[in-house]
Write an enzyme that holds these catalytic residues in place. Structure first.
Site: not given
Length: 463
Positions: A79, A174, A298, A327, A348, A420
C-alpha cells in the site's frame, strides 16, 4: 559497474532520497529503490534508466539494515499510504529535516538558513481525521491470497497500489485512522458485498459503489460517513445508513455524494443528507470549525495546532497589525490569528472554501476577518490596506510567479510561508530572497510514516 535496464543487481542502500526512496550508488551512479532503508542490501531489477540516474524495483532484501523494524501494518509492503513504518520514528524525523535542509541548499541555493529540529506528531498512529477508500470490482490480491486458489479477485474496499488507478487493496485494518473507523468500514464492506449492486469499474465505467470517505472529529469524537455512488438509490443508501446508525452511536452524519464522472474523483456533483447534520464540528485551540464532506481541513488535527502555533510565533502579532493570508482555504489560519491582529484579509479561489470560511468566522463570533474570492493575482488589488504581515500557505505546486511579483510589490515587513513541499518551498524562497532574509525554518510532522513534511518559514524584509 554499468547499470542496464531490465537487468538485476545486488545493491547497498546508503541513504534515503527526497520522495522517500532508498538510494544506492554503484560506482557513483544513483539508483533509486522504493521501500528500502539505509543499510539494506537488496536485490533489484532496473525498470527505468536515464543518463544520470536509474530506478530499480525491489525483488527481495538480501541483508536487512540494523535500522529496519517490523511494520505494524500487514499491507505496508504494497500500500502507498505509509511506507516508512519500517523506519524508527526518530529516524524518520531526522531524514525529513535533512530533506528540508537539502532542498533549501540545492534547489533554493539558500545555504545558511537555520532549520530547526522537526516538531513531532504526538500520535504516530490513528492520527488521520480523514480517510478515503475506493470501491473496486476487481481487488488486488495479496501474495498469500494469490497462493490460495479458493480466493477470487472480486469486490474490495481499500487503498490503491502505488502507480495504479484501478488496483485496490482490500484494507481491513488501517492503523493511521482511529480504530473505530475500521469497524465502520467493515460494516459498510459487508453491506456492499450483499447489496447486489456492483462496485464501480474504472475501465468499463460501470457500477454503483465508488468511494467510502470517513471523517473524524477529535474534539467531539464523532464520525461522518460519505458514501459516494454513481447514481441515486435512496432505498439502498438509507438501509445502509440505518444499519450504521444503529450500530455506531458516534456516527453523527451520513451523506451520499453522487457523481457520474469517469475519473476517479470522490467529489460528488450532488450531495444528499441521509442522517444527522451535513457537517462535523472540529476545534483548533479555542476555535470551532464546520467540516463538510468535501471541504479541506488538515488531516492531523493535533499536529495542525502545533503548526499554527509556530505560525503565530513567527508572525509575532501584538494586535496592531493588518495581516493578509494568501490561499486562505476555509479560514483556519485567519481565525487562529484573529485574536492577535487588528484586521485579517484572506484570499481564496475556491468558492465553497470561501463560503466555509465565512461560516467559520460567524461560528466563532469573529469580526476582523474578511475573505475575498478569486485568483490571487486578480484580487490582490482589492485588499483595502497594505498588510504588515503576509501569510502564504500554497498548494504543493507552490506560488505562481505572478503571485510572487505581487508579494514583492506590496513588500510587507514580514512573511510567514507555510509549505507542504520542501522543493517548491525552496524555489519560492529563492524568488523572494532578493528582498527578504530567510531567518528560520521549522519543519512540523503532520504525516508520520510518510516522507511528507510541512514547514514554516520566517522571512523578514532586508534593510
Amino acid at each position: 559497474m554499468p547499470v542496464k535496464k531490465r537487468k538485476t543487481y545486488e545493491l547497498d542502500i546508503i541513504d534515503l532520497a527526497f520522495g522517500g526512496k532508498g538510494l544506492a550508488k554503484p560506482d557513483g551512479f544513483p539508483v533509486f529503490v522504493d521501500r528500502c532503508v539505509p543499510g539494506d542490501r537488496v536485490f533489484v531489477k532496473i525498470f527505468k534508466k536515464k543518463k544520470s540516474w536509474a530506478e530499480g524495483r525491489l525483488i527481495n532484501i538480501v541483508n536487512p539494515s540494523p535500522l529496519r523494524q517490523e511494520a505494524r501494518c500487514e499491507y505496508n509492503r504494497f500500500c502507498g499510504g505509509c511506507k516508512w513504518q519500517q523506519l524508527p520514528y526518530e529516524r524518520q524525523l531526522e531524514y525529513k529535516k535533512r530533506h528540508v535542509v537539502e532542498s533549501l541548499a540545492h534547489i533554493g541555493r539558500l545555504k545558511d538558513v537555520r532549520v530547526m529540529d522537526v516538531v513531532p506528531s504526538d500520535y504516530i498512529y490513528e492520527y488521520r481525521n480523514k480517510m478515503e477508500f475506493s470501491c473496486s470490482s476487481m481487488r488486488w490480491l495479496m501474495p498469500e491470497e494469490l497462493a490460495d486458489d479458493s480466493i477470487k479477485k472480486g469486490f474490495g474496499i481499500g487503498l490503491h497500489v502505488p502507480g495504479t488507478f484501478d488496483k485496490v487493496i482490500d484494507i481491513h485494518n488501517c492503523h493511521i485512522m482511529p480504530a473505530l473507523g475500521n469497524d465502520i468500514l467493515e460494516t459498510i464492506r459487508a453491506f456492499v458485498a450483499e447489496s447486489g449492486l456492483a462496485a464501480y469499474h474504472l475501465r468499463k465505467h460501470e457500477g454503483f459503489w465508488r468511494f467510502v470517505m470517513l471523517r473524524h472529529s477529535v474534539a467531539r469524537d464523532q464520525w461522518m460517513v460519505n458514501l459516494v455512488t454513481s447514481e441515486e438509490n435512496s432505498d439502498v443508501i438509507k438501509a445502509l445508513s440505518k444499519q450504521l446508525v444503529k450500530k455506531f452511536s458516534q456516527i453523527s452524519c451520513i451523506v451520499n455524494n453522487i457523481t457520474d464522472a469517469r475519473s476517479g474523483v470522490s467529489t460528488g456533483k450532488e450531495e444528499i443528507l441521509i442522517h444527522g447534520e451535513d457537517h462535523l464540528i472540529e476545534k483548533l485551540g479555542g476555535y470551532q470549525f464546520k467540516i463538510s464532506a468535501n471541504s479541506f481541513f488538515q488531516t492531523n488535527t493535533r499536529a495542525c495546532e502545533k503548526l499554527y502555533t509556530k505560525v503565530s510565533e513567527y508572525a509575532g502579532l501584538d494586535g496592531s497589525q493588518t495581516v493578509l493570508d494568501l490561499y486562505s482555504g476555509t479560514g483556519t489560519i485567519p481565525i487562529w490569528l484573529s485574536g492577535q491582529a487588528k484586521q485579517i484579509y484572506g484570499i481564496e479561489i475556491v468558492h465553497s472554501a470561501v463560503v466555509d470560511a465565512r461560516e467559520n468566522v460567524s461560528l466563532n463570533g469573529i469580526d476582523n476577518c474578511t475573505f475575498l474570492e478569486g485568483d490571487i493575482k486578480d484580487v490582490f488589488k482589492q485588499v483595502p490596506e497594505k498588510p504588515d504581515v503576509i501569510i502564504i500557505d500554497p498548494p504543493r505546486v507552490g506560488m505562481h510567479k505572478d503571485v510572487v511579483g505581487h508579494v514583492l510589490a506590496h513588500s510587507p515587513g514580514k512573511i510567514v510561508y507555510v509549505s507542504c513541499n520542501p522543493a517548491t518551498l525552496a524555489r519560492d524562497l529563492e524568488m523572494l530572497a532578493s528582498r527578504y532574509a530567510v531567518l528560520e525554518v521549522t519543519p512540523v510532522d503532520m504525516f508520520p510514516h510518510t516522507y511528507h513534511i510541512e514547514s514554516v518559514a520566517l522571512l523578514v524584509k532586508k534593510n
